[in-house]
Design a protein around this motif. Structure first.
Motif, PDB file in Angstrom:
ATOM      1  N   ARG A   1       7.715   4.136  -4.136  1.00  0.00           N
ATOM      2  CA  ARG A   1       7.581   3.092  -3.098  1.00  0.00           C
ATOM      3  C   ARG A   1       8.713   3.198  -2.088  1.00  0.00           C
ATOM      4  O   ARG A   1       8.533   2.911  -0.911  1.00  0.00           O
ATOM      5  CB  ARG A   1       7.522   1.710  -3.713  1.00  0.00           C
ATOM      6  CG  ARG A   1       6.157   1.431  -4.351  1.00  0.00           C
ATOM      7  CD  ARG A   1       6.073   0.042  -4.913  1.00  0.00           C
ATOM      8  NE  ARG A   1       6.053  -0.949  -3.870  1.00  0.00           N
ATOM      9  CZ  ARG A   1       5.010  -1.719  -3.579  1.00  0.00           C
ATOM     10  NH1 ARG A   1       3.898  -1.570  -4.257  1.00  0.00           N
ATOM     11  NH2 ARG A   1       5.070  -2.620  -2.635  1.00  0.00           N
TER      12      ARG A   1
ATOM     13  N   GLN B   1       1.753   4.889  -3.680  1.00  0.00           N
ATOM     14  CA  GLN B   1       2.250   5.087  -5.043  1.00  0.00           C
ATOM     15  C   GLN B   1       1.132   5.590  -5.947  1.00  0.00           C
ATOM     16  O   GLN B   1       1.350   6.510  -6.745  1.00  0.00           O
ATOM     17  CB  GLN B   1       2.838   3.781  -5.574  1.00  0.00           C
ATOM     18  CG  GLN B   1       3.562   3.944  -6.894  1.00  0.00           C
ATOM     19  CD  GLN B   1       4.330   2.703  -7.283  1.00  0.00           C
ATOM     20  OE1 GLN B   1       4.106   1.613  -6.759  1.00  0.00           O
ATOM     21  NE2 GLN B   1       5.248   2.849  -8.207  1.00  0.00           N
ATOM     22  N   ALA B   2      -0.059   5.036  -5.808  1.00  0.00           N
ATOM     23  CA  ALA B   2      -1.192   5.489  -6.615  1.00  0.00           C
ATOM     24  C   ALA B   2      -1.586   6.923  -6.262  1.00  0.00           C
ATOM     25  O   ALA B   2      -1.862   7.732  -7.150  1.00  0.00           O
ATOM     26  CB  ALA B   2      -2.382   4.546  -6.426  1.00  0.00           C
TER      27      ALA B   2
ATOM     28  N   ARG C   1       1.372   0.412  -1.997  1.00  0.00           N
ATOM     29  CA  ARG C   1       0.703   0.477  -3.312  1.00  0.00           C
ATOM     30  C   ARG C   1      -0.253   1.663  -3.371  1.00  0.00           C
ATOM     31  O   ARG C   1      -0.295   2.389  -4.371  1.00  0.00           O
ATOM     32  CB  ARG C   1      -0.049  -0.825  -3.596  1.00  0.00           C
ATOM     33  CG  ARG C   1       0.833  -1.963  -4.037  1.00  0.00           C
ATOM     34  CD  ARG C   1       0.024  -3.128  -4.605  1.00  0.00           C
ATOM     35  NE  ARG C   1      -1.088  -3.522  -3.732  1.00  0.00           N
ATOM     36  CZ  ARG C   1      -1.007  -4.440  -2.777  1.00  0.00           C
ATOM     37  NH1 ARG C   1       0.130  -5.062  -2.551  1.00  0.00           N
ATOM     38  NH2 ARG C   1      -2.065  -4.748  -2.047  1.00  0.00           N
TER      39      ARG C   1
ATOM     40  N   ASP D   1       2.369  -3.547   2.505  1.00  0.00           N
ATOM     41  CA  ASP D   1       2.326  -3.680   1.050  1.00  0.00           C
ATOM     42  C   ASP D   1       1.126  -2.939   0.459  1.00  0.00           C
ATOM     43  O   ASP D   1       1.260  -2.240  -0.542  1.00  0.00           O
ATOM     44  CB  ASP D   1       2.310  -5.153   0.639  1.00  0.00           C
ATOM     45  CG  ASP D   1       2.600  -5.335  -0.836  1.00  0.00           C
ATOM     46  OD1 ASP D   1       3.580  -4.730  -1.329  1.00  0.00           O
ATOM     47  OD2 ASP D   1       1.842  -6.066  -1.505  1.00  0.00           O
ATOM     48  N   ALA D   2      -0.022  -3.080   1.095  1.00  0.00           N
ATOM     49  CA  ALA D   2      -1.217  -2.386   0.610  1.00  0.00           C
ATOM     50  C   ALA D   2      -1.048  -0.874   0.735  1.00  0.00           C
ATOM     51  O   ALA D   2      -1.423  -0.119  -0.165  1.00  0.00           O
ATOM     52  CB  ALA D   2      -2.449  -2.848   1.387  1.00  0.00           C
TER      53      ALA D   2
END
Length: 86
Positions: free
Chosen positions: A64, A38-39, A35, A31-32
């Protein structure tokens, strides 16, 4: 022209694939990592396009999901050393 455009896409995809592989190798939680991916892709897109185009790209492509697909690719490849899954 077209060749330059395709070369640019190939370069970005290679960069993204290696980015995901490095995060998986480092053991970062999915999950990290998703994210952060995506950034990072958003920042990359904003370097090349305006904010609106970068936002539309993220919405259209689903960055994602790109992370998930690349992570799956590397994990499958790890399961079958020496195989070429491309």
């Amino acid at each position: 022209g077209l060749e330059r455009h395709l070369a640019g896409i190939r370069e970005r995809l290679t960069f993204w694939a290696e980015w995901v592989r490095a995060r998986l190798a480092a053991g970062e939680p999915d999950d990290a990592s998703a994210r952060a991916f995506q950034a990072a892709v958003g920042a990359d897109m904003r370097r090349h396009f305006d904010e609106d185009a970068a936002r539309r790209f993220d919405q259209a492509v689903g960055v994602r999901y790109c992370w998930a697909g690349l992570a799956r690719y590397w994990r499958k490849r790890e399961e079958r050393p020496g195989s070429v899954l491309l």
